[in-house]
Design a protein around this motif. Structure first.
Motif, PDB file in Angstrom:
ATOM      1  N   HIS A 157       0.808  -1.317  -0.062  1.00  0.00           N
ATOM      2  CA  HIS A 157      -0.161   0.085   0.109  1.00  0.00           C
ATOM      3  C   HIS A 157       0.810   1.472  -0.283  1.00  0.00           C
ATOM      4  CE1 HIS A 157      -3.998  -1.707   0.347  1.00  0.00           C
ATOM      5  NE2 HIS A 157      -3.369  -2.625   0.938  1.00  0.00           N
ATOM      6  N   ARG A 158       1.977   1.265   0.689  1.00  0.00           N
ATOM      7  CA  ARG A 158       2.833   2.422   0.694  1.00  0.00           C
ATOM      8  C   ARG A 158       3.849   2.601  -0.495  1.00  0.00           C
ATOM      9  NH1 ARG A 158       4.658   1.736   6.962  1.00  0.00           N
ATOM     10  NH2 ARG A 158       2.972   3.216   7.706  1.00  0.00           N
ATOM     11  N   SER A 159       3.576   1.560  -1.407  1.00  0.00           N
ATOM     12  CA  SER A 159       4.391   1.585  -2.834  1.00  0.00           C
ATOM     13  C   SER A 159       3.686   2.196  -3.794  1.00  0.00           C
ATOM     14  CB  SER A 159       4.754   0.235  -3.395  1.00  0.00           C
ATOM     15  OG  SER A 159       5.967  -0.364  -2.304  1.00  0.00           O
ATOM     16  N   PRO A 204       8.441   1.998   2.159  1.00  0.00           N
ATOM     17  CA  PRO A 204       9.270   2.194   0.929  1.00  0.00           C
ATOM     18  C   PRO A 204       8.759   3.522   0.613  1.00  0.00           C
ATOM     19  CG  PRO A 204       7.348   0.872   0.423  1.00  0.00           C
ATOM     20  CD  PRO A 204       7.238   1.167   1.922  1.00  0.00           C
ATOM     21  N   THR A 205       9.669   3.805  -0.474  1.00  0.00           N
ATOM     22  CA  THR A 205       9.459   5.265  -1.268  1.00  0.00           C
ATOM     23  C   THR A 205       8.550   5.230  -2.098  1.00  0.00           C
ATOM     24  OG1 THR A 205      11.339   4.810  -2.728  1.00  0.00           O
ATOM     25  CG2 THR A 205      12.027   5.881  -0.474  1.00  0.00           C
ATOM     26  N   GLY A 206       8.395   4.159  -2.810  1.00  0.00           N
ATOM     27  CA  GLY A 206       7.591   4.040  -3.983  1.00  0.00           C
ATOM     28  C   GLY A 206       8.398   3.908  -5.378  1.00  0.00           C
ATOM     29  N   ASP A 207       9.686   4.282  -5.242  1.00  0.00           N
ATOM     30  CA  ASP A 207      10.485   4.117  -6.546  1.00  0.00           C
ATOM     31  C   ASP A 207      11.495   2.861  -6.368  1.00  0.00           C
ATOM     32  OD1 ASP A 207      13.583   4.938  -7.595  1.00  0.00           O
ATOM     33  OD2 ASP A 207      11.912   6.413  -8.639  1.00  0.00           O
ATOM     34  N   LEU A 214      17.812   2.120  -0.471  1.00  0.00           N
ATOM     35  CA  LEU A 214      17.207   1.988   1.053  1.00  0.00           C
ATOM     36  C   LEU A 214      17.647   0.635   1.817  1.00  0.00           C
ATOM     37  CD1 LEU A 214      15.770   3.552   3.372  1.00  0.00           C
ATOM     38  CD2 LEU A 214      13.672   2.832   2.238  1.00  0.00           C
ATOM     39  N   LEU A 215      17.104  -0.397   1.168  1.00  0.00           N
ATOM     40  CA  LEU A 215      17.441  -1.562   1.518  1.00  0.00           C
ATOM     41  C   LEU A 215      18.618  -1.856   1.742  1.00  0.00           C
ATOM     42  CD1 LEU A 215      16.436  -4.630   2.223  1.00  0.00           C
ATOM     43  CD2 LEU A 215      16.381  -5.039  -0.014  1.00  0.00           C
ATOM     44  N   GLN A 216      19.888  -1.594   0.855  1.00  0.00           N
ATOM     45  CA  GLN A 216      21.214  -1.763   0.964  1.00  0.00           C
ATOM     46  C   GLN A 216      21.798  -1.036   2.287  1.00  0.00           C
ATOM     47  OE1 GLN A 216      23.030  -3.726  -0.825  1.00  0.00           O
ATOM     48  NE2 GLN A 216      21.308  -4.148  -2.214  1.00  0.00           N
ATOM     49  N   SER A 217      21.204   0.075   2.551  1.00  0.00           N
ATOM     50  CA  SER A 217      21.429   1.124   3.336  1.00  0.00           C
ATOM     51  C   SER A 217      20.903   0.494   4.644  1.00  0.00           C
ATOM     52  CB  SER A 217      20.865   2.559   3.313  1.00  0.00           C
ATOM     53  OG  SER A 217      21.287   3.065   4.471  1.00  0.00           O
ATOM     54  N   GLN A 218      19.882   0.034   4.909  1.00  0.00           N
ATOM     55  CA  GLN A 218      19.459  -0.821   6.180  1.00  0.00           C
ATOM     56  C   GLN A 218      20.184  -1.990   6.391  1.00  0.00           C
ATOM     57  OE1 GLN A 218      15.126  -1.001   6.155  1.00  0.00           O
ATOM     58  NE2 GLN A 218      14.776   0.950   5.520  1.00  0.00           N
ATOM     59  N   ARG A 219      20.395  -2.887   5.448  1.00  0.00           N
ATOM     60  CA  ARG A 219      21.204  -3.844   5.722  1.00  0.00           C
ATOM     61  C   ARG A 219      22.619  -3.632   6.345  1.00  0.00           C
ATOM     62  NH1 ARG A 219      20.065  -7.286  -0.100  1.00  0.00           N
ATOM     63  NH2 ARG A 219      18.128  -8.335   0.736  1.00  0.00           N
TER      64      ARG A 219
END
Length: 659
Positions: A157-159, A204-207, A214-219
């Motif tokens: 829903h946030r995408s 997520p940002t939707g992009d 963002l995923l790489q950064s969070q990992r």
């Protein structure tokens, strides 16, 4: 009792159609159906749960209507009319029962979360119940199950924040609160999901590109934080826990963890016997190489080789590096055992560098017993403009046809067929490829040509010029007739004989090159007659005279219409008159019927197609009656058969009106 399956209607589907709120396939009223539903809930709770989910209205739905009776009318005099008000009332009743039966069952909550958008004004009540489940100390497995599903819903829903179907922000926020309440206390459990093969970010940002970053950064942040807070021992527990340790290795290499700590982790993982540790190390080496370069990779390899860290460590490093000539030089230095293992596991889709020689890769894959992978590899590079020697292409096909399948690394069978066909096209154009080699290759890959635009032209041409080969194929498939008194010795290798018989039958079925066919498509009648006479003589000597005539007839049915507008071509008509074999003539009729293939027609159209064919064959029969009487008889029999088919289709169309 449902025996399972996917291709026919199942009992659960039939039950669903009877209870559909918007189009119930029953004469029972809404209140009657609810009473039956409650009885099912009491007696059969699991099927009842699935049934209620199945009839809960959604934004789009479909079903197959139940056929009505033809001769007796079992309907009621006054049928209940389905209105939007009745559908809404039914949806509320179903939702109330779903929420009543769901309890703390995590699997049921996951199923209901899939339908969260369909809950309407019951969504708030459902959220309150789910919040109580989250605060009720669920088991570890249930907690992870719910968190995974909630992440998916939030991500979905946030995408697409601007879409019409997106849940209101207050509902999404409510799910976020529940998701946070399910957060585990164990630090490993709290971050392990980030290293799954596919990750749904809850915010997520939707992009897509931004979400990947963002995923790489969070990992990277999560990996470094756990390492700082809990040390290397717990970090290796995380490696063992996550589903994709390679992503964890990539995250550490991209994190702000000190270089000496990263090196300690890498060395310990490389020297470990655990597979998960090796995968972690591979991800770390791959990421580090991209920033540190070739010199760093060669230095690590040298240190591993001199330090005797083990074969696993060497192989892990080599597989993490790109497909390049300098890497393959390292594999040779590692020794024959490591080099063989490397090519056994070499990823044909891996990135390559400028000094990579595709020919060398093909040869090494074949040596490693991965000829099927070499066919895929060749196919990729042919599309990129790479050329290969004809001898190597043929070798790859021969080896791929005889080696066992390595499904995990060698690609799927559909793409193998496609790439093999592309290789055959290159071999067709090659000037240095012998006809004998092409015939053998087509025989090996015969199933490929059954549904291919490229026919097995070389082996069919050989068959059309070699009556002895034709009789060999017949002998592989069919036994001699009893009245021939031919006795053959028992087969020594039953499995091999069966494989040859299957190939022979397949070739005889697709064969459509008439002996004597010239380059312009015309048929040399003398050559055709000579081939048939020789084939019949050889077949009769082996007790296969009858089946030989039938198969020759089926082949002759592949004839084109001649210049006089009549089928078959004149040389075929002449040979039919000369041979005077009823079995051959039967084969012509059978072959012609089969070559028509599948037909389609409008509903209730009847046999108009067949009547047109009957007229055409009857006209041809009359035109050939004087010069080719036996051919005329074949054509008249075809016309009569199509007359019978036309009548049968007319009767079927008439019966449709009875409904």
């Amino acid at each position: 009792m449902d025996r399972g399956g996917r291709y026919l209607n199942r009992p659960a589907a039939s039950l669903r159609t009877a209870f559909l709120l918007w189009s119930p396939q029953t004469n029972a009223t809404f209140s009657q159906r609810l009473k039956v539903l409650d009885r099912i809930r009491k007696r059969y709770p699991k099927p009842a749960w699935k049934l209620m989910l199945g009839i809960l209205p959604t934004g789009h739905d479909s079903f197959s209507p139940t056929p009505s009776t033809r001769w007796r009318d079992f309907s009621t005099d006054k049928k209940e009319v389905v209105t939007y008000q009745l559908i809404g009332k039914g949806a509320e009743a179903v939702l109330d029962r779903l929420l009543e039966d769901i309890g703390s069952n995590a699997a049921r909550w996951v199923a209901l979360l899939d339908r969260w958008s369909d809950l309407g004004d019951r969504r708030q009540k459902a959220a309150e119940q789910l919040k109580q489940v989250a605060q009720g100390n669920p088991t570890k497995d249930d907690r992870e199950l719910l968190r995974t599903k909630l992440r998916g819903v939030l991500h979905h829903h946030r995408s697409f924040r601007d879409a019409d179907w997106v849940l209101p922000e207050e509902d999404i926020a409510e799910l976020q609160v529940i998701y946070d309440a399910l957060a585990p206390l164990d630090p490993i459990e709290s971050v392990a999901w980030l290293f799954d093969p596919s990750v749904s970010l809850p915010n997520p940002t939707g992009d897509w590109d931004k979400d990947e970053k963002l995923l790489q950064s969070q990992r990277a942040v999560a990996a470094a934080a756990l390492l700082r807070a809990h040390g290397t021992e717990r970090f290796f527990d995380l490696i063992e826990t996550v589903r994709e340790p390679g992503f964890l290795g990539q995250a550490i290499a991209q994190s702000d963890a000190p270089e000496d700590i990263q090196r300690t982790l890498l060395v310990q993982a490389l020297r470990s016997e655990r597979d998960a540790d090796q995968v972690f190390a591979r991800g770390l080496v791959w990421t580090k190489y991209r920033s540190a370069g070739r010199a760093w990779a060669e230095g690590l390899f040298d240190e591993t080789l001199k330090g005797d860290w083990g074969d696993k460590a060497l192989l892990t490093i080599l597989l993490a590096l790109p497909a390049a000539g300098w890497v393959w030089s390292l594999t040779k230095r590692a020794g024959e055992v490591i080099e063989a293992l490397y090519w056994k596991r070499f990823n044909i889709l891996w990135s390559k560098e400028d000094d990579a020689d595709p020919t060398y890769v093909v040869e090494k894959l074949i040596e490693a017993g991965r000829a099927r992978a070499s066919v895929h590899f060749i196919g990729y590079h042919l599309h990129g403009g790479t050329t290969f020697a004809s001898e190597l292409l043929a070798r790859a096909l021969f080896e791929a046809g005889s080696q066992p399948v390595e499904r995990e690394l060698d690609g799927n069978d559909q793409m193998l067929q496609y790439y093999a066909e592309e290789i055959f096209k290159r071999l067709d154009e090659a000037k240095d490829m012998s006809t004998d080699t092409l015939v053998k290759l087509e025989w090996l890959y015969l199933p490929l040509f059954e549904h291919s635009q490229r026919k097995a032209k070389w082996v069919m041409a050989e068959l059309a010029s070699n009556p002895d080969l034709f009789v060999q194929l017949l002998s592989a498939v069919y036994k001699p007739t009893q009245d021939s008194e031919v006795v053959e010795p028992p087969v020594e290798n039953e499995e091999h004989a069966q494989a040859v018989a299957n190939q022979a039958y397949r070739l005889l079925r697709i064969w459509d090159v008439i002996p004597g066919t010239q380059a312009d498509g015309s048929i040399d009648g003398a050559k055709l007659e000579a081939w048939i006479k020789e084939a019949r003589k050889l077949a009769h000597a082996l007790g296969r005279g009858v089946i030989a005539d039938q198969k020759i007839g089926e082949l002759l049915s592949a004839s084109k219409v001649d210049a006089d507008g009549i089928w078959p071509a004149v040389p075929v008509r002449e040979v039919i008159e000369a041979i005077r074999s009823r079995d051959l003539e039967t084969g012509v009729m059978v072959g012609k019927f089969n070559r028509r293939g599948v037909t389609s027609r409008a509903y209730g159209a009847g046999g108009s197609q067949e009547r047109q064919l009957a007229k055409q064959y009857r006209d041809w029969s009359q035109a050939t009656a004087f010069d080719w009487p036996r051919t005329s008889g074949i054509l008249e029999n075809l016309a009569k058969d199509y007359d019978r088919q036309a009548t049968a289709h007319d009767q079927d169309a008439e019966r449709l009106d009875w409904r």
